[in-house]
Scaffold this motif. Structure first.
Motif, PDB file in Angstrom:
ATOM      1  N   ALA A 274     -28.258  29.865  -5.503  1.00  0.00           N
ATOM      2  CA  ALA A 274     -28.072  28.411  -5.453  1.00  0.00           C
ATOM      3  C   ALA A 274     -26.632  28.058  -5.801  1.00  0.00           C
ATOM      4  O   ALA A 274     -26.333  27.547  -6.871  1.00  0.00           O
ATOM      5  CB  ALA A 274     -29.044  27.718  -6.396  1.00  0.00           C
ATOM      6  N   SER A 275     -25.724  28.366  -4.907  1.00  0.00           N
ATOM      7  CA  SER A 275     -24.297  28.151  -5.154  1.00  0.00           C
ATOM      8  C   SER A 275     -23.834  26.914  -4.407  1.00  0.00           C
ATOM      9  O   SER A 275     -23.767  26.910  -3.173  1.00  0.00           O
ATOM     10  CB  SER A 275     -23.494  29.373  -4.712  1.00  0.00           C
ATOM     11  OG  SER A 275     -23.804  30.494  -5.514  1.00  0.00           O
ATOM     12  N   ASP A 276     -23.536  25.880  -5.151  1.00  0.00           N
ATOM     13  CA  ASP A 276     -23.114  24.616  -4.575  1.00  0.00           C
ATOM     14  C   ASP A 276     -21.602  24.498  -4.650  1.00  0.00           C
ATOM     15  O   ASP A 276     -20.954  25.076  -5.527  1.00  0.00           O
ATOM     16  CB  ASP A 276     -23.755  23.446  -5.327  1.00  0.00           C
ATOM     17  CG  ASP A 276     -25.261  23.635  -5.477  1.00  0.00           C
ATOM     18  OD1 ASP A 276     -25.893  24.064  -4.500  1.00  0.00           O
ATOM     19  OD2 ASP A 276     -25.784  23.356  -6.572  1.00  0.00           O
ATOM     20  N   SER A 277     -21.022  23.728  -3.745  1.00  0.00           N
ATOM     21  CA  SER A 277     -19.573  23.554  -3.760  1.00  0.00           C
ATOM     22  C   SER A 277     -19.209  22.223  -3.134  1.00  0.00           C
ATOM     23  O   SER A 277     -19.997  21.626  -2.399  1.00  0.00           O
ATOM     24  CB  SER A 277     -18.877  24.692  -3.010  1.00  0.00           C
ATOM     25  OG  SER A 277     -19.227  24.672  -1.637  1.00  0.00           O
ATOM     26  N   SER A 278     -18.004  21.756  -3.449  1.00  0.00           N
ATOM     27  CA  SER A 278     -17.492  20.526  -2.851  1.00  0.00           C
ATOM     28  C   SER A 278     -16.212  20.845  -2.096  1.00  0.00           C
ATOM     29  O   SER A 278     -15.512  21.806  -2.407  1.00  0.00           O
ATOM     30  CB  SER A 278     -17.219  19.476  -3.932  1.00  0.00           C
ATOM     31  OG  SER A 278     -16.230  19.938  -4.828  1.00  0.00           O
ATOM     32  N   ARG A 279     -15.910  20.037  -1.108  1.00  0.00           N
ATOM     33  CA  ARG A 279     -14.714  20.234  -0.303  1.00  0.00           C
ATOM     34  C   ARG A 279     -13.756  19.048  -0.355  1.00  0.00           C
ATOM     35  O   ARG A 279     -12.566  19.208  -0.164  1.00  0.00           O
ATOM     36  CB  ARG A 279     -15.105  20.504   1.158  1.00  0.00           C
ATOM     37  CG  ARG A 279     -15.719  21.871   1.391  1.00  0.00           C
ATOM     38  CD  ARG A 279     -14.709  22.965   1.116  1.00  0.00           C
ATOM     39  NE  ARG A 279     -15.237  24.301   1.411  1.00  0.00           N
ATOM     40  CZ  ARG A 279     -15.858  25.065   0.545  1.00  0.00           C
ATOM     41  NH1 ARG A 279     -16.062  24.615  -0.685  1.00  0.00           N
ATOM     42  NH2 ARG A 279     -16.291  26.265   0.878  1.00  0.00           N
ATOM     43  N   LYS A 280     -14.256  17.841  -0.613  1.00  0.00           N
ATOM     44  CA  LYS A 280     -13.384  16.667  -0.540  1.00  0.00           C
ATOM     45  C   LYS A 280     -13.878  15.589  -1.490  1.00  0.00           C
ATOM     46  O   LYS A 280     -15.072  15.360  -1.627  1.00  0.00           O
ATOM     47  CB  LYS A 280     -13.352  16.118   0.888  1.00  0.00           C
ATOM     48  CG  LYS A 280     -12.382  14.976   1.108  1.00  0.00           C
ATOM     49  CD  LYS A 280     -10.928  15.418   0.969  1.00  0.00           C
ATOM     50  CE  LYS A 280      -9.950  14.301   1.300  1.00  0.00           C
ATOM     51  NZ  LYS A 280      -9.963  13.940   2.723  1.00  0.00           N
ATOM     52  N   ILE A 281     -12.935  14.920  -2.165  1.00  0.00           N
ATOM     53  CA  ILE A 281     -13.229  13.760  -2.996  1.00  0.00           C
ATOM     54  C   ILE A 281     -12.355  12.608  -2.553  1.00  0.00           C
ATOM     55  O   ILE A 281     -11.176  12.786  -2.221  1.00  0.00           O
ATOM     56  CB  ILE A 281     -13.020  14.067  -4.496  1.00  0.00           C
ATOM     57  CG1 ILE A 281     -13.409  12.844  -5.344  1.00  0.00           C
ATOM     58  CG2 ILE A 281     -11.587  14.505  -4.786  1.00  0.00           C
ATOM     59  CD1 ILE A 281     -13.419  13.116  -6.834  1.00  0.00           C
TER      60      ILE A 281
END
Length: 632
Positions: A274-281
């Protein structure tokens, strides 16, 4: 015969009654209580001694005057004086009236139940009245003493210089304070505490209101601030207790930190898959933030597109997990913008596992996160393509897509989509072996693209690619820059002087060597002005670059640091317009955690924020989305 000698007190008393009656006449029976009190007070104070001295004529005149004064006394016009100005429980006062010329002082009275009350005098309507006051109502330290409520200084004695002290703690520092106190007899006291910062402990203390262990005679306050705790002033109240003997002190801790807030956002599971990530804020028009990334919901399945809406303090307002309605397809998001109408537009890709296909994806959401439309087929090529980044124009959305045509063969497309339904208006194809990673709308209405171009003929494998187009996607100029063995641009922006600034990484010795992050600046025609490298203890990468309000440049990315093994840490580096480093921030620098920064912004209040990924330690593969707001 000596008459004075035979004049006994008993005879005098009898004479008082006889003579008093003789002068009172019939009027005595018509007087009220205050008139009678007035006469008795006057007679005792002025006439009694004359009687005892047998000065008969003077006595009779005095008695007659007291009678006349009482006869003419109007109780409604009585005078009254109060030396403490009314009800003042902290001052011993005296009330004097016509009927009490000697005055009545405030006094303490102990009732049969053992409680002592203050009898507080006061003038009311020209008369004397009194109140009963329990001094304990003013505080447990107040007692009734000699006609007033007095603060009794039998408080515990703390160590010298501890009460009211201010302690400074910086990031990476800890604080330990030994606290001791005794009662008035010199015996040690027990402790409890309130207002402890998160992560602080008070050894041998107990929570406020809890039972106090009898064997506790001291306390040790310890605080090792966790990374991400907001800086500021913390007031800690330490209490002692020994029956009714209680007191407290307040110590202040100033925690100096660049972190304004730090928040983790995780999926439904702590499993390694369950590896979550973000790319843009992006900061939204309401002062909050919108973040796009991916979330894993099921093991042995691909990730789902994940959108998180935060308020200005980083607290979750809503989240949306968006997936394809077709079984076996997965959506992924790489970029998000808020358009001029307040809606959100996502650029990414959808993946079909059977057969394996990748196509560019656009999704438009309303301000509540509900889908307005989605478009996942643009017919850009017969190969795999996916949208990396998107911008808004007056009449549409422009996104940059990459197509993988074979082993290490890529091609980039610039596509304009309709605002109403996401349909393709036009697309432009650029030459092969060029992979676009970042798109920025320029001041003249055109676009600047950066990425990498591949050359198999010489020693350089990848070179930085920079391409300028007009508003219709027509090429103005097309350049690449050979720094050394391996170089790639990941983000590009334009400053107020129409120059372009690119960040990415640069490797000098192949894929097995450590790579440096870089900032490169060109003029408006793409001519290189300077390139500066930035290093950590291992490979360093710049993932985004912005121009700050003061005209400087901010690079956000990550570097490798060897803390018992190589771990990546989020890096923020600010330079002046000449590329000279102003400051560098390594986040969570001294812990075994892993983190990567993907997108950095300057917030509306002049501070900064980034979105990226975080996992607590080596050997744990569960990543969370990490958003941090920090100050310069």
């Amino acid at each position: 015969m000596n008459i004075k000698k035979l004049f006994s007190p008993a005879i005098a008393a009898l004479l008082v009654l006889i003579i008093g009656a003789s002068v009172a006449y019939a009027g005595w029976g018509t007087w009220d209580y205050l008139q009678k009190q007035k006469y008795n007070t006057c007679w005792k104070g002025n006439c009694y001694q004359l009687l005892m001295d047998q000065n008969w004529s003077e006595y009779m005149e005095c008695s007659q005057n007291c009678y006349n004064e009482a006869e003419n006394y109007d109780s409604n016009c009585a005078t009254c004086e109060d030396t403490d100005g009314g009800v003042d429980y902290l001052v011993k006062g005296t009330v004097t009236t016509d009927t009490k010329p000697e005055g009545v002082e405030d006094y303490c009275y102990t009732f049969s139940n053992g409680k002592t009350y203050l009898m507080e005098g006061k003038c009311k309507n020209g008369k004397y009245i009194r109140y009963q006051k329990n001094c304990k109502e003013l505080g447990m330290k107040y007692d009734c003493l000699e006609g007033a409520c007095v603060y009794v200084n039998n408080a515990p004695v703390f160590e010298d210089g501890l009460d009211g002290t201010v302690h400074e703690v910086g990031e990476g520092e800890s604080l330990t304070i030994a606290v001791g106190a005794t009662d008035e007899d010199g015996d040690d006291l027990t402790f409890y505490a309130e207002g402890l910062p998160e992560g602080a402990t008070f050894e041998n203390g107990v929570p406020a209101g809890g039972p106090l262990p009898e064997d506790v005679q001291y306390g040790i306050f310890e605080w090792d601030p966790e990374f991400g705790q907001a800086g500021g002033e913390y007031e800690i109240t330490l209490y002692t207790s020994d029956g009714e003997l209680e007191d407290s002190i307040v110590i202040t801790v100033n925690f100096e930190s660049d972190i304004i807030w730090s928040k983790l956002y995780s999926g439904p599971s702590e499993e390694s898959w369950a590896s979550d990530s973000s790319r843009k804020i992006v900061q939204t028009t309401d002062g909050g933030y919108i973040v796009v990334g991916i979330k894993y919901l099921e093991e042995e399945a691909g990730p789902d597109l994940w959108v998180i809406k935060l308020d200005e303090d980083g607290d979750l307002e809503w989240e949306k997990v968006i997936d394809s309605p077709v079984e076996g397809e997965r959506y992924g998001g790489k970029d998000i913008i808020q358009d001029s109408e307040g809606n959100y537009v996502i650029a990414g890709a959808f993946i079909d596992s059977q057969p394996y296909e990748v196509n560019s994806l656009l999704i438009k959401l309303d301000p509540q996160g509900d889908i307005i439309w989605e478009r996942n087929w643009f017919e850009l090529s017969e190969y795999q393509d996916g949208a990396n980044t998107i911008v808004e124009t007056n009449d549409g959305y422009i996104f940059l897509s990459n197509c993988v045509m074979g082993f290490d063969i890529t091609q980039s497309f610039l596509v304009k989509a309709n605002k109403e339904d996401g349909s393709k208006i036009w697309s432009k194809t650029f030459v092969a072996h060029q992979s676009g990673k970042s798109l920025h709308k320029t001041n003249d209405g055109g676009f600047i693209i950066t990425g990498a171009t591949t050359n198999y003929g010489g020693g350089t494998v990848n070179r930085i690619w920079l391409l300028k187009t007009d508003s219709e996607g027509n090429i103005g100029w097309n350049k690449d820059f050979e720094l050394d063995y391996e170089a790639e641009g990941f983000s590009v922006t334009q400053d107020t002087n129409n120059n372009y600034v690119v960040t990415g990484w640069w490797c000098t010795g192949g894929w097995n060597s450590s790579c440096s992050g870089f900032l490169m600046k060109t003029d408006s025609e793409g001519n290189q002005l300077w390139t500066n490298l930035f290093e950590s203890e291992g490979t360093t990468m710049g993932r985004s670059v912005i121009v700050t309000d003061d005209g400087d440049y901010l690079m956000t990315g990550y570097g490798v640091y060897f803390l018992g093994g190589g771990v990546t840490k989020v890096l923020s580096i600010k330079t002046n317009p000449d590329g000279d480093e102003q400051w560098t921030k390594v986040f969570d620098e001294n812990s075994p955690s892993w983190s990567q920064g993907w997108s950095g912004i300057q917030t509306n209040d002049g501070n900064f924020a980034f979105a990226g990924m975080y996992r607590p330690e080596l050997g744990v593969n569960n990543w969370d989305v990490w958003v941090v707001k920090y100050s310069e």
